[in-house]
Design an enzyme around this catalytic site. Structure first.
Site, mmCIF file in Angstrom:
data_model
loop_
_atom_site.group_PDB
_atom_site.id
_atom_site.type_symbol
_atom_site.label_atom_id
_atom_site.label_comp_id
_atom_site.label_asym_id
_atom_site.label_seq_id
_atom_site.Cartn_x
_atom_site.Cartn_y
_atom_site.Cartn_z
ATOM 1 C CB SER A 214 -8.037 6.541 10.688
ATOM 2 O OG SER A 214 -8.633 7.538 9.903
ATOM 3 C CE1 TYR B 30 -10.168 2.989 6.851
ATOM 4 C CE2 TYR B 30 -10.654 5.187 7.701
ATOM 5 C CZ TYR B 30 -9.738 4.197 7.385
ATOM 6 O OH TYR B 30 -8.398 4.413 7.598
ATOM 7 C CD GLU C 222 -13.733 9.168 7.992
ATOM 8 O OE1 GLU C 222 -12.987 10.046 7.524
ATOM 9 O OE2 GLU C 222 -14.968 9.161 7.813
ATOM 10 C CE1 TYR D 47 -12.520 -8.064 2.632
ATOM 11 C CE2 TYR D 47 -12.214 -5.743 2.053
ATOM 12 C CZ TYR D 47 -11.692 -7.008 2.285
ATOM 13 O OH TYR D 47 -10.342 -7.212 2.202
ATOM 14 N N GLY E 135 0.842 -1.197 0.000
ATOM 15 C CA GLY E 135 0.000 0.000 0.000
ATOM 16 C C GLY E 135 0.881 1.251 0.000
ATOM 17 C CD GLN E 136 -0.092 7.389 0.536
ATOM 18 O OE1 GLN E 136 0.042 8.413 -0.116
ATOM 19 N NE2 GLN E 136 -0.941 7.294 1.546
ATOM 20 N NE ARG F 53 -4.297 9.211 0.103
ATOM 21 C CZ ARG F 53 -4.893 8.660 1.147
ATOM 22 N NH1 ARG F 53 -4.881 7.348 1.317
ATOM 23 N NH2 ARG F 53 -5.472 9.415 2.049
ATOM 24 C CE LYS G 32 -8.003 1.957 9.660
ATOM 25 N NZ LYS G 32 -6.761 1.151 9.706
HETATM 26 P P1 NAP Z 1 -3.678 1.663 1.139
HETATM 27 O O1 NAP Z 1 -2.766 2.296 0.139
HETATM 28 O O2 NAP Z 1 -5.106 1.462 0.783
HETATM 29 O O3 NAP Z 1 -3.031 0.251 1.561
HETATM 30 C C1 NAP Z 1 -3.782 -0.717 2.256
HETATM 31 C C2 NAP Z 1 -3.051 -2.040 2.177
HETATM 32 O O4 NAP Z 1 -3.829 -3.038 2.857
HETATM 33 C C3 NAP Z 1 -2.838 -2.577 0.756
HETATM 34 O O5 NAP Z 1 -1.582 -3.206 0.681
HETATM 35 C C4 NAP Z 1 -3.955 -3.623 0.609
HETATM 36 O O6 NAP Z 1 -3.664 -4.609 -0.333
HETATM 37 C C5 NAP Z 1 -3.945 -4.194 2.024
HETATM 38 N N1 NAP Z 1 -5.168 -4.915 2.388
HETATM 39 C C6 NAP Z 1 -6.454 -4.541 2.182
HETATM 40 N N2 NAP Z 1 -7.304 -5.458 2.694
HETATM 41 C C7 NAP Z 1 -6.540 -6.439 3.238
HETATM 42 C C8 NAP Z 1 -6.814 -7.657 3.895
HETATM 43 N N3 NAP Z 1 -8.065 -8.081 4.103
HETATM 44 N N4 NAP Z 1 -5.771 -8.423 4.301
HETATM 45 C C9 NAP Z 1 -4.493 -8.030 4.075
HETATM 46 N N5 NAP Z 1 -4.164 -6.907 3.437
HETATM 47 C C10 NAP Z 1 -5.178 -6.104 3.034
HETATM 48 O O7 NAP Z 1 -3.667 2.510 2.493
HETATM 49 P P2 NAP Z 1 -2.535 3.500 3.082
HETATM 50 O O8 NAP Z 1 -2.842 4.884 2.669
HETATM 51 O O9 NAP Z 1 -1.188 2.906 2.811
HETATM 52 O O10 NAP Z 1 -2.871 3.401 4.645
HETATM 53 C C11 NAP Z 1 -2.253 2.401 5.463
HETATM 54 C C12 NAP Z 1 -3.096 2.189 6.712
HETATM 55 O O11 NAP Z 1 -3.251 3.412 7.416
HETATM 56 C C13 NAP Z 1 -4.522 1.693 6.445
HETATM 57 O O12 NAP Z 1 -4.876 0.850 7.510
HETATM 58 C C14 NAP Z 1 -5.362 2.964 6.504
HETATM 59 O O13 NAP Z 1 -6.693 2.657 6.840
HETATM 60 C C15 NAP Z 1 -4.635 3.718 7.596
HETATM 61 N N6 NAP Z 1 -4.724 5.174 7.541
HETATM 62 C C16 NAP Z 1 -4.435 5.818 6.393
HETATM 63 C C17 NAP Z 1 -4.449 7.199 6.364
HETATM 64 C C18 NAP Z 1 -4.096 7.961 5.118
HETATM 65 O O14 NAP Z 1 -4.440 9.148 5.034
HETATM 66 N N7 NAP Z 1 -3.394 7.349 4.165
HETATM 67 C C19 NAP Z 1 -4.770 7.925 7.539
HETATM 68 C C20 NAP Z 1 -5.033 7.203 8.700
HETATM 69 C C21 NAP Z 1 -4.998 5.818 8.710
HETATM 70 P P3 NAP Z 1 -4.244 -4.451 -1.870
HETATM 71 O O15 NAP Z 1 -3.660 -3.170 -2.395
HETATM 72 O O16 NAP Z 1 -3.771 -5.671 -2.546
HETATM 73 O O17 NAP Z 1 -5.732 -4.358 -1.704
HETATM 74 O O1 F7E Z 2 -11.445 12.417 0.835
HETATM 75 C C1 F7E Z 2 -13.757 14.987 -0.373
HETATM 76 C C2 F7E Z 2 -14.307 13.858 0.491
HETATM 77 O O2 F7E Z 2 -11.147 10.107 -0.038
HETATM 78 C C3 F7E Z 2 -11.047 13.652 1.417
HETATM 79 C C4 F7E Z 2 -8.187 7.761 3.931
HETATM 80 O O3 F7E Z 2 -6.791 7.613 3.799
HETATM 81 O O4 F7E Z 2 -7.987 9.790 5.203
HETATM 82 C C5 F7E Z 2 -8.530 9.237 4.026
HETATM 83 O O5 F7E Z 2 -9.933 9.367 4.018
HETATM 84 C C6 F7E Z 2 -12.188 14.659 1.323
HETATM 85 C C7 F7E Z 2 -13.550 14.112 1.783
HETATM 86 O O6 F7E Z 2 -9.902 10.875 2.055
HETATM 87 C C8 F7E Z 2 -13.959 13.922 -3.822
HETATM 88 O O7 F7E Z 2 -15.730 13.964 0.617
HETATM 89 C C9 F7E Z 2 -14.494 15.675 -2.669
HETATM 90 O O8 F7E Z 2 -14.208 15.099 2.533
HETATM 91 O O9 F7E Z 2 -9.200 11.717 -0.129
HETATM 92 P P1 F7E Z 2 -10.388 11.231 0.587
HETATM 93 P P2 F7E Z 2 -10.696 10.634 3.420
HETATM 94 O O10 F7E Z 2 -12.092 10.231 3.198
HETATM 95 O O11 F7E Z 2 -10.469 11.831 4.291
HETATM 96 C C10 F7E Z 2 -8.406 9.170 6.435
HETATM 97 C C11 F7E Z 2 -7.673 9.858 7.556
HETATM 98 C C12 F7E Z 2 -8.248 7.704 6.410
HETATM 99 O O12 F7E Z 2 -7.971 7.080 7.427
HETATM 100 C C13 F7E Z 2 -8.650 7.001 5.165
HETATM 101 O O13 F7E Z 2 -8.071 5.691 5.101
HETATM 102 O O14 F7E Z 2 -12.363 14.996 -0.066
HETATM 103 N N1 F7E Z 2 -13.917 14.783 -1.811
HETATM 104 N N2 F7E Z 2 -14.518 15.162 -3.897
HETATM 105 C C14 F7E Z 2 -13.576 13.687 -2.503
HETATM 106 N N3 F7E Z 2 -12.987 12.540 -2.110
HETATM 107 C C15 F7E Z 2 -12.748 11.602 -3.060
HETATM 108 N N4 F7E Z 2 -12.135 10.441 -2.705
HETATM 109 N N5 F7E Z 2 -13.123 11.777 -4.361
HETATM 110 C C16 F7E Z 2 -13.733 12.927 -4.798
HETATM 111 O O15 F7E Z 2 -14.056 13.074 -5.984
#
Ligand code: NAP
Ligand code: F7E
Length: 331
Positions: free
Chosen positions: A130, A156, A132, A100, A14-15, A191, A160
């Site tokens: 998170s 989600y 969230e 899921y 993942g990212q 991302r 979490k």
């Molecule tokens: P991401 O790019 O969506 O990566 C998620 C990873 O989890 C991918 O490698 C995915 O594999 C794997 N995965 C999904 N379902 C799984 C399962 N059932 N069993 C095993 N692996 C699974 O997310 P990220 O941005 O790197 O974020 C990493 C973690 O931080 C996540 O838990 C996310 O919820 C949390 N988080 C993210 C943010 C953010 O802003 N990025 C903020 C707060 C918390 P595939 O790609 O093969 O599906």
């Molecule tokens: O949306 C608005 C949308 O999908 C950000 C995940 O990494 O951060 C992430 O969740 C904002 C929201 O991220 C579009 O409604 C407008 O208000 O980039 P996002 P998220 O939902 O904040 C948290 C911390 C996590 O933990 C999560 O894993 O942008 N928005 N227009 C849109 N969002 C998307 N995706 N697409 C649009 O077209």
């Protein structure tokens, strides 16, 4: 004490998993990671290209819903630190796949905790919690912090919160070392392009290059505290180096609206966004989290963490990435 530092990262492709793997390798760790089975294997490890030779033998097929596969991953890696980054991480998609999401993002964490408790409860675990989870709770000063009530507004976020609470429960019940990093949004060129930052940047670059005409978004008024994933993986590691485990907010403390994001990106590319961007209900959420801005004083005071990227330098890097990507394709 285990001599060699060995880390297992769930969701390594993942990212954040990919940046964390690079970071830990640079720190001298032997890094292992789980990947899921995918019908198309090409590109599955694309984010790991720069370190692929170093870790290709340490990639293990496992799923958070499959406890024996987690036990196998623990046995093969024998880690001192486990970073649980795997999850169904897309908030809007969690409304389409709530069950899921509850399983992977919620119960999956419990499966991993049980696997660690059975295999070796002295392993340190990082849980990717998170912002969230806060939903629309905001403290009177406009920030969210460790003490802000958790009122999630998405499947989600609910999943979490379960993970966050069960981690605290295992810490208190069994004395296990488990830290929750409550991370605010973190972004990068890696991302997923269905998250708003990379969707806007990729699309704006394509419009600039004449490859696309319009960008359709959802809610332009929501605000987020956006940081760079590279800075945030350092915070994950710093949390696990502390003597005691705990819960830590990680954020920049600066927030911007989606509209400000659009204005910055189109402005950088010398385009008038009003000519190209519109909003459609299909990208709105049934319930929206309107505003996020994190106070990460606890993390900064206890570990010295500080982000190197700003909102602007992060977006500049993402713009350069997509410009280079399309210029390479044209060659
Ligand atoms: P991401 O790019 O969506 O990566 C998620 C990873 O989890 C991918 O490698 C995915 O594999 C794997 N995965 C999904 N379902 C799984 C399962 N059932 N069993 C095993 N692996 C699974 O997310 P990220 O941005 O790197 O974020 C990493 C973690 O931080 C996540 O838990 C996310 O919820 C949390 N988080 C993210 C943010 C953010 O802003 N990025 C903020 C707060 C918390 P595939 O790609 O093969 O599906
Ligand atoms: O949306 C608005 C949308 O999908 C950000 C995940 O990494 O951060 C992430 O969740 C904002 C929201 O991220 C579009 O409604 C407008 O208000 O980039 P996002 P998220 O939902 O904040 C948290 C911390 C996590 O933990 C999560 O894993 O942008 N928005 N227009 C849109 N969002 C998307 N995706 N697409 C649009 O077209």
């Amino acid at each position: 004490m285990k001599e060699v530092k060995r880390a297992l990262i769930t969701g390594i492709n993942g990212q954040s998993g990919s940046y964390l793997a690079e970071f830990l390798i640079n720190k001298g760790y032997e890094v292992f990671g789980t990947i899921k089975r995918n019908s198309v294997s090409e590109n599955q490890t694309a984010r790991l290209d720069s370190i692929y030779d170093k870790i290709k033998d340490n990639l293990i097929y496992a799923d958070l819903l499959d406890v024996p596969s987690l036990l196998h991953a623990l046995k093969k890696s024998n880690p001192s630190e486990v970073y649980n980054l795997a999850a169904q991480s897309h908030v809007r998609i969690s409304f389409d796949q709530p069950v899921y999401t509850a399983q992977a993002t919620g119960i999956g964490t419990l499966n991993l905790l049980e696997a660690i408790r059975i295999y070796d409860p002295s392993i340190k675990m990082y849980q990717a919690s998170s912002s969230e989870m806060f939903g629309n709770s905001i403290d009177a000063d406009g920030y969210q912090r460790e003490t802000t009530p958790l009122n999630p507004v998405s499947p989600y976020g609910c999943a979490k919160v379960f993970s966050y609470n069960i981690c605290r429960n295992y810490r208190n019940s069994y004395g296990m070392y488990i830290s929750n990093g409550i991370l605010f949004n973190h972004e990068s060129p890696r991302r997923g392009t269905n998250f708003v930052t990379n969707k806007v940047v990729k699309s704006a670059v394509r419009i600039k290059l004449g490859m696309e005409k319009k960008l359709v978004l959802g809610n332009l008024n929501a605000t987020r505290d956006w940081g760079h994933a590279k800075d945030y993986v350092e915070a994950m590691w710093m949390m696990l180096q502390k003597e005691e485990s705990g819960d830590y907010v990680c954020s920049t403390g600066v927030s911007h609206s989606v509209l400000e994001l659009v204005q910055y990106v189109f402005g950088k590319l010398e385009m008038d966004w009003t000519q190209y961007v519109s909003s459609d209900d299909k990208f709105m959420r049934p319930e929206e989290l309107e505003d996020l801005k994190g106070d990460s004083s606890k993390l900064r005071n206890e570990t010295g963490w500080t982000p190197k990227y700003t909102f602007e330098t992060m977006l500049d890097e993402m713009i350069s990435h997509w410009l280079e990507y399309y210029s390479d394709i044209k060659k």
